[in-house]
Design an enzyme around this catalytic site. Structure first.
Site, PDB file in Angstrom:
ATOM      1  N   ASP A  39      15.312 -25.827  -0.827  1.00 58.02           N
ATOM      2  CA  ASP A  39      16.116 -26.609   0.122  1.00 58.02           C
ATOM      3  C   ASP A  39      15.609 -28.040   0.235  1.00 58.02           C
ATOM      4  OD1 ASP A  39      13.749 -25.934   1.406  1.00 58.02           O
ATOM      5  OD2 ASP A  39      14.688 -24.570   2.818  1.00 58.02           O
ATOM      6  N   ASN A  53      13.063 -17.388  13.073  1.00 58.93           N
ATOM      7  CA  ASN A  53      14.383 -16.784  13.318  1.00 58.93           C
ATOM      8  C   ASN A  53      14.875 -15.957  12.132  1.00 58.93           C
ATOM      9  OD1 ASN A  53      15.040 -18.732  11.473  1.00 58.93           O
ATOM     10  ND2 ASN A  53      16.542 -19.805  12.741  1.00 58.93           N
ATOM     11  N   HIS A  61      15.059 -16.953   8.967  1.00 56.37           N
ATOM     12  CA  HIS A  61      15.717 -17.650   7.858  1.00 56.37           C
ATOM     13  C   HIS A  61      14.855 -17.617   6.599  1.00 56.37           C
ATOM     14  CE1 HIS A  61      14.061 -21.942   9.026  1.00 56.37           C
ATOM     15  NE2 HIS A  61      13.209 -21.308   8.265  1.00 56.37           N
ATOM     16  N   GLU A  86      20.233 -19.980   7.859  1.00 51.36           N
ATOM     17  CA  GLU A  86      20.024 -19.680   9.266  1.00 51.36           C
ATOM     18  C   GLU A  86      20.774 -18.392   9.651  1.00 51.36           C
ATOM     19  OE1 GLU A  86      17.697 -21.254  10.431  1.00 51.36           O
ATOM     20  OE2 GLU A  86      18.047 -23.356  10.881  1.00 51.36           O
TER      21      GLU A  86
HETATM   22  P1  PGA Z   1       6.430 -22.678   7.642  1.00 48.74           P
HETATM   23  O1  PGA Z   1       8.014 -22.594   7.481  1.00 48.74           O
HETATM   24  O2  PGA Z   1       5.844 -22.292   6.302  1.00 48.74           O
HETATM   25  O3  PGA Z   1       6.131 -24.131   7.961  1.00 48.74           O
HETATM   26  O4  PGA Z   1       6.047 -21.735   8.716  1.00 48.74           O
HETATM   27  C1  PGA Z   1       8.567 -21.476   6.859  1.00 48.74           C
HETATM   28  C2  PGA Z   1      10.080 -21.515   6.920  1.00 48.74           C
HETATM   29  O5  PGA Z   1      10.637 -22.042   7.901  1.00 48.74           O
HETATM   30  O6  PGA Z   1      10.724 -20.993   5.997  1.00 48.74           O
END
Ligand code: PGA
Length: 259
Positions: A67, A136, A138, A143
């Site tokens: 992404d 959450n 994702h 999302e």
């Molecule tokens: P993080 O993010 O590695 O900074 O915890 C993971 C994500 O949101 O996929």
């Protein structure tokens, strides 16, 4: 699904890096799906160390990132293109034309998203996909309520994701609300998926992903449909799993059998 509760985040990074390096030895032209965020940094440090020690050659590797934010220039410190250069690409000497990111500008984003999907196919598909998980549930920026069949497209970030990532932005600095992300369907086509998750903040998402029903409300639960996915967890992220003891026993047996 393999669920490995690691003794530390370092051990998780060690195991994941070892899997990637083994895959690279088998296939020098490995196609990697890559993630950003704080979670994969330990893996990237180990890949750079392997390259510096002369134990890995990344010159034929091609990469596709999950992404990228819409509205940040490539050299913005919070852009994922900048993150990947700083955390991995410069350190492993990856040829620039082997690096791919989802499109974030131009006057035909849907067409450019289709071209991104085509580029993955033309590379032969993703061999190993590295993933983190949002609190959450994702994966990428898919999302909650993302279609489990979704492809690369633009998504609006949820308040939860914006809040989780607000720490990276200065007071008054604009935080992107949109991102282009591989779809859940795109991710599920990778041959092998390695997901890392650390911290209690992710424990509920991990419980839903591993033991909950398959639901677009927890997009990572779609990984239950994948034939080769491994979760590398620290104790905090594993803390809400009902079958935690069972996963530990499976792992013990796997090690005894030489896995
Ligand atoms: P993080 O993010 O590695 O900074 O915890 C993971 C994500 O949101 O996929």
């Amino acid at each position: 699904m393999r669920v490995i509760e690691c003794s530390s985040q370092d051990q998780a990074a060690e195991l994941v890096a070892a899997e990637i390096l083994a895959a690279l030895r088998q296939k020098p032209g490995l196609v990697l799906g890559l993630a950003t965020g704080s979670t994969p940094i330990g893996v990237y440090q180990r890949l750079i160390a392997a390259k510096r020690a002369g134990a890995a050659d990344f010159s034929r590797v091609r990469t596709f990132n999950l992404d990228e934010y819409i509205g940040l220039p490539a050299d913005h410190p919070q852009s994922y293109r900048h993150f990947m250069r700083a955390q991995l690409f410069d350190g492993i000497g990856l040829p620039r034309h082997h690096v791919h990111f989802p499109p974030t500008d131009g006057n035909d984003l849907p067409g450019a998203c289709r071209a991104y999907e085509q580029a993955i196919k033309s590379a032969g598909g993703i061999d190993v996909q590295l993933l983190g998980i949002g609190s959450n549930g994702h994966i990428g920026f898919n999302e909650p309520t993302s279609s489990l069949a979704s492809r690369t497209r633009v998504k609006t970030l949820t308040d939860k994701t914006l809040a989780d990532n607000a720490r990276f932005y200065g007071k008054g600095e604009a935080q992107p609300q949109l991102a282009t992300t591989m779809g859940v369907g795109t991710i599920l086509e990778a041959r092998r998926i390695l997901l890392q998750s650390f911290g209690t903040k992710k424990a509920e998402a991990i419980r839903q992903a591993v033991e909950g029903p398959v639901s677009s409300f927890w997009p990572a639960s779609a990984l239950q449909l994948h034939p080769d996915v491994t979760f590398f967890l620290d104790a905090d992220s594993a803390s809400l799993l009902t079958m935690r003891e069972y996963y530990r026993r499976v792992r013990k047996n796997e090690i005894e059998l030489g896995g």
